[in-house]
Design a protein around this motif. Structure first.
Motif, PDB file in Angstrom:
ATOM      1  N   MET A   1       0.812  -1.192   0.000  1.00  0.00           N
ATOM      2  CA  MET A   1       0.000   0.000   0.000  1.00  0.00           C
ATOM      3  C   MET A   1       0.859   1.261   0.000  1.00  0.00           C
ATOM      4  N   ALA A   2       1.902   1.228   0.802  1.00  0.00           N
ATOM      5  CA  ALA A   2       2.753   2.411   0.899  1.00  0.00           C
ATOM      6  C   ALA A   2       3.435   2.700  -0.426  1.00  0.00           C
ATOM      7  N   SER A   3       3.775   1.657  -1.159  1.00  0.00           N
ATOM      8  CA  SER A   3       4.469   1.870  -2.430  1.00  0.00           C
ATOM      9  C   SER A   3       3.612   2.639  -3.423  1.00  0.00           C
ATOM     10  N   ILE A   4       2.334   2.336  -3.486  1.00  0.00           N
ATOM     11  CA  ILE A   4       1.466   3.038  -4.424  1.00  0.00           C
ATOM     12  C   ILE A   4       1.182   4.452  -3.932  1.00  0.00           C
ATOM     13  N   LEU A   5       1.201   4.665  -2.626  1.00  0.00           N
ATOM     14  CA  LEU A   5       1.034   6.017  -2.099  1.00  0.00           C
ATOM     15  C   LEU A   5       2.236   6.891  -2.455  1.00  0.00           C
ATOM     16  N   ILE A   6       3.412   6.311  -2.404  1.00  0.00           N
ATOM     17  CA  ILE A   6       4.627   7.049  -2.733  1.00  0.00           C
ATOM     18  C   ILE A   6       4.665   7.363  -4.227  1.00  0.00           C
ATOM     19  N   GLU A   7       4.287   6.416  -5.062  1.00  0.00           N
ATOM     20  CA  GLU A   7       4.358   6.589  -6.512  1.00  0.00           C
ATOM     21  C   GLU A   7       3.079   7.148  -7.117  1.00  0.00           C
ATOM     22  N   GLY A   8       2.063   7.382  -6.329  1.00  0.00           N
ATOM     23  CA  GLY A   8       0.774   7.841  -6.845  1.00  0.00           C
ATOM     24  C   GLY A   8       0.852   9.116  -7.649  1.00  0.00           C
ATOM     25  N   ARG A   9       1.575  10.085  -7.164  1.00  0.00           N
ATOM     26  CA  ARG A   9       1.700  11.360  -7.878  1.00  0.00           C
ATOM     27  C   ARG A   9       2.475  11.183  -9.181  1.00  0.00           C
ATOM     28  N   THR A  10       3.473  10.306  -9.172  1.00  0.00           N
ATOM     29  CA  THR A  10       4.242  10.050 -10.390  1.00  0.00           C
ATOM     30  C   THR A  10       3.373   9.360 -11.436  1.00  0.00           C
ATOM     31  N   ILE A  11       2.551   8.420 -11.011  1.00  0.00           N
ATOM     32  CA  ILE A  11       1.634   7.762 -11.948  1.00  0.00           C
ATOM     33  C   ILE A  11       0.637   8.786 -12.473  1.00  0.00           C
ATOM     34  N   GLU A  12       0.186   9.666 -11.606  1.00  0.00           N
ATOM     35  CA  GLU A  12      -0.764  10.717 -11.999  1.00  0.00           C
ATOM     36  C   GLU A  12      -0.176  11.618 -13.079  1.00  0.00           C
ATOM     37  N   ASN A  13       1.101  11.921 -12.984  1.00  0.00           N
ATOM     38  CA  ASN A  13       1.750  12.807 -13.941  1.00  0.00           C
ATOM     39  C   ASN A  13       2.578  12.033 -14.973  1.00  0.00           C
ATOM     40  N   THR A  14       2.036  10.904 -15.380  1.00  0.00           N
ATOM     41  CA  THR A  14       2.588  10.111 -16.467  1.00  0.00           C
ATOM     42  C   THR A  14       1.526  10.043 -17.553  1.00  0.00           C
ATOM     43  N   ILE A  15       1.929  10.324 -18.776  1.00  0.00           N
ATOM     44  CA  ILE A  15       0.977  10.233 -19.878  1.00  0.00           C
ATOM     45  C   ILE A  15       0.617   8.753 -20.058  1.00  0.00           C
ATOM     46  N   HIS A  16      -0.656   8.464 -20.063  1.00  0.00           N
ATOM     47  CA  HIS A  16      -1.202   7.097 -20.089  1.00  0.00           C
ATOM     48  C   HIS A  16      -0.805   6.338 -18.818  1.00  0.00           C
ATOM     49  N   GLY A  17      -0.760   7.049 -17.704  1.00  0.00           N
ATOM     50  CA  GLY A  17      -0.409   6.444 -16.422  1.00  0.00           C
ATOM     51  C   GLY A  17      -1.413   5.414 -15.955  1.00  0.00           C
ATOM     52  N   THR A  18      -2.678   5.592 -16.302  1.00  0.00           N
ATOM     53  CA  THR A  18      -3.692   4.608 -15.924  1.00  0.00           C
ATOM     54  C   THR A  18      -3.425   3.283 -16.626  1.00  0.00           C
ATOM     55  N   GLN A  19      -3.010   3.368 -17.868  1.00  0.00           N
ATOM     56  CA  GLN A  19      -2.661   2.162 -18.619  1.00  0.00           C
ATOM     57  C   GLN A  19      -1.476   1.459 -17.953  1.00  0.00           C
ATOM     58  N   LEU A  20      -0.474   2.228 -17.531  1.00  0.00           N
ATOM     59  CA  LEU A  20       0.675   1.672 -16.825  1.00  0.00           C
ATOM     60  C   LEU A  20       0.212   0.989 -15.542  1.00  0.00           C
ATOM     61  N   LEU A  21      -0.648   1.648 -14.784  1.00  0.00           N
ATOM     62  CA  LEU A  21      -1.146   1.113 -13.524  1.00  0.00           C
ATOM     63  C   LEU A  21      -1.847  -0.228 -13.715  1.00  0.00           C
ATOM     64  N   PHE A  22      -2.755  -0.289 -14.678  1.00  0.00           N
ATOM     65  CA  PHE A  22      -3.526  -1.514 -14.864  1.00  0.00           C
ATOM     66  C   PHE A  22      -2.715  -2.627 -15.518  1.00  0.00           C
ATOM     67  N   SER A  23      -1.871  -2.309 -16.488  1.00  0.00           N
ATOM     68  CA  SER A  23      -1.124  -3.379 -17.148  1.00  0.00           C
ATOM     69  C   SER A  23      -0.097  -4.006 -16.202  1.00  0.00           C
ATOM     70  N   TYR A  24       0.657  -3.184 -15.486  1.00  0.00           N
ATOM     71  CA  TYR A  24       1.641  -3.748 -14.563  1.00  0.00           C
ATOM     72  C   TYR A  24       0.987  -4.282 -13.288  1.00  0.00           C
ATOM     73  N   GLY A  25      -0.160  -3.733 -12.925  1.00  0.00           N
ATOM     74  CA  GLY A  25      -0.934  -4.315 -11.833  1.00  0.00           C
ATOM     75  C   GLY A  25      -1.405  -5.710 -12.180  1.00  0.00           C
ATOM     76  N   PHE A  26      -1.768  -5.923 -13.446  1.00  0.00           N
ATOM     77  CA  PHE A  26      -2.178  -7.254 -13.904  1.00  0.00           C
ATOM     78  C   PHE A  26      -1.007  -8.234 -13.849  1.00  0.00           C
TER      79      PHE A  26
END
Length: 155
Positions: A1-26
């Motif tokens: 949980m802490a890891s995603i909290l730390i990287e949350g802002r970076t994922i937010e400011n990544t173009i197509h960050g949602t795609q990164l989140l879901f593909s690597y989450g899978f």
């Protein structure tokens, strides 16, 4: 949980960050399934109690998924290329979210019919308006996703 909290802002400011989140989450989810299977082979008695079984499965799948997505985000931005590129994008919306810390968000049209949400400072939020253009400085990340370095108004 802490890891995603730390990287949350970076994922937010990544173009197509949602795609990164879901593909690597899978990918993390698949790794969790392999981990659960190996754990069952090594110690089958661990799953005899239903509460323990559900806890192991839930925590493993959630944990592996979040750690995988956060690690991918970290690798993408930490090992990004040195050269920055600047492009102008149309501001389609802006909003403020969150109750405690009021995140200021810009919604930019990155591609035709593709909108990205970028977190910005309150000062920049006050300077820009919907329908104007914003300048994004980006770097190509190690995994191919563009990382937003700076956001400026076109003025």
């Amino acid at each position: 949980m802490a890891s995603i909290l730390i990287e949350g802002r970076t994922i937010e400011n990544t173009i197509h960050g949602t795609q990164l989140l879901f593909s690597y989450g899978f990918y993390g989810f698949l790794a969790a399934l392999i981990f659960i299977y190996i754990l069952k082979l090594i110690s089958p008695t661990i799953y005899f109690e239903s509460n323990r079984r559900y806890a192991i499965i839930f925590i493993s799948t959630l944990g592996f998924s979040l750690i995988s997505a956060a690690s991918a985000s970290f690798i993408n931005h930490y090992f990004s290329e040195e050269t920055e590129k600047s492009n102008e994008y149309l501001i389609t919306r802006k909003s403020v979210s969150g109750k405690r810390n009021n995140n200021h968000l810009l919604f930019l049209e990155i591609e035709k019919n593709s909108e990205e949400r970028i977190e910005i400072s309150e000062n920049l939020y006050d300077q820009v308006n919907v329908g104007e253009k914003a300048i994004l400085s980006t770097k190509k990340g190690f995994l191919g996703y563009l990382v937003v370095i700076h956001v400026k108004s076109k003025d």
